[in-house]
Design an enzyme around this catalytic site. Structure first.
Site, PDB file in Angstrom:
ATOM      1  N   THR A 234       0.804  -1.227   0.000  1.00 47.62           N
ATOM      2  CA  THR A 234       0.000   0.000   0.000  1.00 47.62           C
ATOM      3  C   THR A 234       0.840   1.282   0.000  1.00 47.62           C
ATOM      4  O   THR A 234       0.290   2.369  -0.127  1.00 47.62           O
ATOM      5  CB  THR A 234      -0.975   0.011   1.202  1.00 47.62           C
ATOM      6  OG1 THR A 234      -0.198  -0.158   2.397  1.00 47.62           O
ATOM      7  CG2 THR A 234      -1.993  -1.104   1.090  1.00 47.62           C
TER       8      THR A 234
ATOM      9  N   HIS B 100      40.076   0.120   3.705  1.00 46.57           N
ATOM     10  CA  HIS B 100      41.132  -0.798   3.246  1.00 46.57           C
ATOM     11  C   HIS B 100      41.062  -2.168   3.903  1.00 46.57           C
ATOM     12  O   HIS B 100      41.516  -3.139   3.361  1.00 46.57           O
ATOM     13  CB  HIS B 100      42.514  -0.173   3.400  1.00 46.57           C
ATOM     14  CG  HIS B 100      42.965  -0.038   4.808  1.00 46.57           C
ATOM     15  ND1 HIS B 100      44.260  -0.249   5.183  1.00 46.57           N
ATOM     16  CD2 HIS B 100      42.299   0.271   5.938  1.00 46.57           C
ATOM     17  CE1 HIS B 100      44.364  -0.064   6.483  1.00 46.57           C
ATOM     18  NE2 HIS B 100      43.202   0.265   6.953  1.00 46.57           N
TER      19      HIS B 100
ATOM     20  N   GLU C 290      31.097  -5.429 -10.640  1.00 49.23           N
ATOM     21  CA  GLU C 290      31.627  -4.145 -10.190  1.00 49.23           C
ATOM     22  C   GLU C 290      32.936  -4.384  -9.460  1.00 49.23           C
ATOM     23  O   GLU C 290      33.258  -5.510  -9.107  1.00 49.23           O
ATOM     24  CB  GLU C 290      30.651  -3.480  -9.195  1.00 49.23           C
ATOM     25  CG  GLU C 290      29.401  -2.925  -9.812  1.00 49.23           C
ATOM     26  CD  GLU C 290      28.425  -2.375  -8.772  1.00 49.23           C
ATOM     27  OE1 GLU C 290      28.789  -2.265  -7.583  1.00 49.23           O
ATOM     28  OE2 GLU C 290      27.295  -2.056  -9.168  1.00 49.23           O
TER      29      GLU C 290
ATOM     30  N   ILE D  94      13.681  -5.394  -2.999  1.00 48.22           N
ATOM     31  CA  ILE D  94      14.087  -4.233  -3.776  1.00 48.22           C
ATOM     32  C   ILE D  94      14.766  -3.179  -2.873  1.00 48.22           C
ATOM     33  O   ILE D  94      15.633  -2.438  -3.325  1.00 48.22           O
ATOM     34  CB  ILE D  94      12.849  -3.582  -4.461  1.00 48.22           C
ATOM     35  CG1 ILE D  94      12.021  -4.635  -5.216  1.00 48.22           C
ATOM     36  CG2 ILE D  94      13.251  -2.429  -5.362  1.00 48.22           C
ATOM     37  CD1 ILE D  94      12.722  -5.338  -6.341  1.00 48.22           C
ATOM     38  N   THR D  95      14.364  -3.137  -1.620  1.00 45.45           N
ATOM     39  CA  THR D  95      14.821  -2.105  -0.682  1.00 45.45           C
ATOM     40  C   THR D  95      16.330  -1.875  -0.687  1.00 45.45           C
ATOM     41  O   THR D  95      17.109  -2.821  -0.619  1.00 45.45           O
ATOM     42  CB  THR D  95      14.388  -2.497   0.754  1.00 45.45           C
ATOM     43  OG1 THR D  95      13.013  -2.785   0.732  1.00 45.45           O
ATOM     44  CG2 THR D  95      14.694  -1.375   1.738  1.00 45.45           C
ATOM     45  N   GLU D  96      16.704  -0.596  -0.741  1.00 52.37           N
ATOM     46  CA  GLU D  96      18.112  -0.208  -0.687  1.00 52.37           C
ATOM     47  C   GLU D  96      18.403   0.407   0.677  1.00 52.37           C
ATOM     48  O   GLU D  96      17.574   1.148   1.202  1.00 52.37           O
ATOM     49  CB  GLU D  96      18.363   0.845  -1.788  1.00 52.37           C
ATOM     50  CG  GLU D  96      19.757   1.443  -1.742  1.00 52.37           C
ATOM     51  CD  GLU D  96      19.980   2.485  -2.841  1.00 52.37           C
ATOM     52  OE1 GLU D  96      19.064   2.735  -3.638  1.00 52.37           O
ATOM     53  OE2 GLU D  96      21.101   3.033  -2.871  1.00 52.37           O
TER      54      GLU D  96
ATOM     55  N   GLN E 233       5.698   3.451  -3.553  1.00 49.84           N
ATOM     56  CA  GLN E 233       6.545   2.657  -4.448  1.00 49.84           C
ATOM     57  C   GLN E 233       5.959   1.266  -4.642  1.00 49.84           C
ATOM     58  O   GLN E 233       5.947   0.730  -5.746  1.00 49.84           O
ATOM     59  CB  GLN E 233       7.962   2.524  -3.871  1.00 49.84           C
ATOM     60  CG  GLN E 233       8.729   3.826  -3.768  1.00 49.84           C
ATOM     61  CD  GLN E 233       9.166   4.339  -5.119  1.00 49.84           C
ATOM     62  OE1 GLN E 233       9.171   3.610  -6.103  1.00 49.84           O
ATOM     63  NE2 GLN E 233       9.514   5.602  -5.178  1.00 49.84           N
TER      64      GLN E 233
ATOM     65  N   TYR F  62      19.750  -2.458 -17.264  1.00 51.48           N
ATOM     66  CA  TYR F  62      18.815  -1.971 -18.292  1.00 51.48           C
ATOM     67  C   TYR F  62      19.610  -1.629 -19.556  1.00 51.48           C
ATOM     68  O   TYR F  62      19.171  -1.885 -20.671  1.00 51.48           O
ATOM     69  CB  TYR F  62      18.051  -0.720 -17.843  1.00 51.48           C
ATOM     70  CG  TYR F  62      17.435  -0.765 -16.461  1.00 51.48           C
ATOM     71  CD1 TYR F  62      17.164  -1.977 -15.827  1.00 51.48           C
ATOM     72  CD2 TYR F  62      17.115   0.407 -15.790  1.00 51.48           C
ATOM     73  CE1 TYR F  62      16.609  -2.001 -14.564  1.00 51.48           C
ATOM     74  CE2 TYR F  62      16.556   0.385 -14.525  1.00 51.48           C
ATOM     75  CZ  TYR F  62      16.314  -0.817 -13.906  1.00 51.48           C
ATOM     76  OH  TYR F  62      15.769  -0.833 -12.655  1.00 51.48           O
TER      77      TYR F  62
END
Lengths: 290, 389
Positions: free
Chosen positions: A17, A247, A209, A96-98, A20, A159
């Site tokens: 609800t 480091h 990455e 999905i949460t960041e 997003q 994408y």
């Protein structure tokens, strides 16, 4: 076939609800995903945008027979939602949460072990099997059904890769964003293994990455186990050193985790590398022709 | 988030981790006041900046009298301290830590970090204390002993014995080291650290085990539950633009090139820097506007990029997912008008609402160079930056 999700996937959204949660659930439903319910504590019993809402994941699964969950819960509470999904024995959880604290994810990782659930993410765009099912925030229209599997730690860069494929009329079997966090549910190797077994997938794009050893571990796994061609790009060759990680992070492996080092190991393991992110589509069409 | 050594040691005291007595000072007079309260004949005056390598840079000095404390504090305070981590311009020292000296018997290393390959916290120790631990890890990895700690069991005496005996300790120092490790782990977990590093950890001639230096970093994502850590933030240690960007949910890192970059998503932002370099250009910054950007945050992003006077061209590279291209386009148009943009602007839009976004840009009357794909965008931005000189 494809992997992870298809026409038979029955999805519930945790945090349905919210703004997003609502937007992306409707986008997924418009794409063709079978959305069977949502969870927002305190709002159980209402119907939101035609989707029944439940107070708990347990209840939602019992009532709807959901076999996948998509999580859109704010970072302080997201780990708890993942654990709730594990407790409800949902086979596939896509978070999905960041911005989830690392120590929360360490507990989640321990809870996943020996459970009946697989977690994709967090901090990821989700999973899409073009033409069948979309769970996540990726723009559906750039995808097309086909035979290339895509795995990535990044959202928008995925994408980009998909777009290059579709421009060349090369379709995708399934695209999986495993997420950019240091502790995540599913790693490159686990997804590569699924693609290797999937008869629909003919080649794979792996986008990595700088930082960590996930890509080099995957490279060694590919060399030993993978019969399908893999094309890879590593983002961060131009990134300033030491900006992203302290480091002490590099000590634990004692291994160089720069883009250069990763490209080198990937190449040694028989992976086709794309030095430029703009070359991914072209490299895939080359390996498919071989 | 990073804190100073004196703040790290205050936290360590709260967790019963042995450190030397001492206190922080902003002036030479304050340094003498701190020194007077310490029962010692030797004092150590240590520059408080976030970078490591302070000793080699001349930021750590030994004093044998109160006069010498005052003199050395006067020399260190205000100095532009250059270490291998500060860059050639160095960092101005605004605070010193004054500590009692101690009789070191042996120096060790102790650190706690996340081991992402197994998704667990790992404690590492080494007999090669005081050295650059990265070099030790690279040349003699066998000299680093690790214990992975399961979140269900937490730190157990078994972890302590493994690490303590590995350092060759026995008797009372062994017991003290084990409790040191246990308390450091407790601090790491309770305060959501991302790094806890004690280098060196020392044993003294009196049989004590203590932290001579202490470095703590905290998980930015967990600061919401630690206002007491957030309160320790020293904004003089952080880049003004990076802080300002953070307030708007932008992730910005300044670089030394001349092409300003505005991208959505960290991976695509990194890839954009990579492709600029491949095309012979040099990026002026890393800037990820994130998924939830609004017209205002895009404008803010532009103004931060333009504060860098080296910027000769700007490349906007957006692949709309959550982010809608029309929102970006509105932000770009407004920012360009408001900031009276004088450098060339190359814009590449793709994804959600792309047609609408392109329409907004072309109808704006602004001189914007549209780019088709990623390679085209990079080539045009590099050419624009060269032409703008």
């Amino acid at each position: 076939m494809a992997i992870l999700i298809d026409r038979n996937t029955r999805l519930i959204t945790i945090g349905l609800t919210g703004k997003q949660g609502t937007f992306h659930t409707l986008q997924s439903r418009d794409y063709g995903t079978n959305v069977v319910g949502g969870v927002t504590p305190g709002k159980g019993g209402i119907v939101h945008e035609g989707i029944p809402v439940f107070n708990t994941t347990y209840e939602a699964v019992k009532e709807t027979g959901a076999n996948a969950a998509m999580i859109f819960v704010p970072p302080p509470f997201a780990a708890d939602s993942i654990i709730e999904c594990i407790d409800s024995e949902i086979p596939l959880i896509i978070c999905i949460t960041e911005g989830i604290p690392v120590l929360d994810m360490i507990k989640v990782k321990a809870a996943l072990k020996g459970s009946n659930s697989r977690l994709i993410g967090p901090n990821c765009p989700g999973v899409i099997t073009p033409g069948e099912c979309k769970i996540g925030i990726m723009p559906g229209h750039i995808h097309m059904p086909g035979n290339v599997g895509v795995i990535s730690r990044s959202g928008t860069l995925t994408y980009e890769a998909v777009y290059q494929l579709t421009q060349r009329e090369i379709g995708q079997s399934t695209c999986v964003g495993i997420g950019g966090d240091p502790v995540n549910g599913t790693n490159f190797i686990e997804v590569l293994e699924m693609f290797e077994k999937d008869p629909e997938t003919k080649a794979v794009i792996m986008i990595g990455e700088i930082g960590g050893t996930a890509e080099t571990d995957a490279a060694r796994w590919i060399k030993a186990n993978m019969t399908k061609p893999v094309v890879s790009f590593i983002a961060g060759a131009a990134a300033p050193k030491g900006k992203r990680m302290g480091h002490a992070g590099a000590i634990i492996s004692g291994e160089d985790d720069s883009a250069e080092a990763k490209f080198k190991i990937l190449q040694e393991c028989g992976v086709t590398i794309a030095r430029s992110p703009a070359e991914l589509g072209q490299k895939i069409s080359e390996v498919l022709k071989k | 988030m990073n804190v100073h050594e004196y703040q790290a040691k205050d936290l360590m005291r709260q967790f019963n981790i042995a450190v030397l007595k001492g206190g922080v000072a902003n002036t030479p007079a304050e340094a003498v006041e701190v020194a007077k309260k310490l029962d010692t004949k030797v004092w150590v005056v240590k520059a408080q900046i976030h970078a490591g390598g302070r000793g080699k840079g001349g930021g750590v000095k030994l004093a044998r009298s109160l006069e010498e404390v005052e003199k050395l504090a006067g020399e260190i305070l205000g100095m532009q301290l250059v270490t291998h981590q500060t860059g050639p311009e160095g960092k101005k020292v605004l605070k010193v830590l004054v500590e009692q000296g101690c009789d070191i018997e042996h120096e060790y290393y102790c650190g706690i970090v996340l081991d992402r390959t197994v998704g667990k916290v790992a404690m590492m120790v080494s007999t090669e204390g005081g050295m650059d631990i990265e070099t030790v890890a690279h040349n003699t990895p066998e000299k680093i002993i690790k214990a992975h700690i399961d979140p269900a069991t937490g730190f157990t005496p078994a972890h302590g014995r493994k690490l303590g005996y590995a350092l060759g300790l026995k008797g009372d120092p062994l017991k003290k080291a084990i409790s040191f490790f246990e308390n450091l782990y407790k601090l790491y977990i309770e305060k959501d650290c991302s790094i806890a590093e004690i280098n060196p950890l020392v044993t003294t001639k009196q049989g004590d085990v203590l932290a001579l230096d202490g470095k703590l970093n905290f998980d930015d994502n967990a600061l919401f539950r630690h206002p007491e850590i957030e309160a320790m933030r020293d904004i003089t240690e952080e880049s003004e633009q990076e802080l300002e960007a953070g307030k708007f949910g932008l992730s910005y890192i300044s670089l030394d090139g001349n092409i300003g970059c505005l991208v959505n998503g960290a991976g695509l932002a990194m890839a954009t820097l990579d492709i600029l370099k491949l095309h012979g250009g040099t990026p002026a910054n890393f800037l990820d506007v994130g998924g939830g950007a609004t017209k205002e945050t895009v404008q803010k992003a532009f103004s931060i990029i333009l504060e860098d006077k080296n910027v000769k061209a700007i490349l906007v590279n957006i692949f709309g997912g959550i982010m809608k291209c029309d929102i970006i386009a509105h932000g770009v148009v407004d920012a360009a008008k408001e900031l009276e943009l004088s450098v060339p602007l190359v814009v590449r839009l793709e994804g959600t609402n792309v047609a609408l976004g392109k329409k907004i840009l072309s109808e704006s009357g602004l001189k914007i160079t549209p780019a088709g794909d990623l390679a085209d965008a990079a080539a045009k931005a590099v050419a624009a930056a060269k032409g703008g000189k």
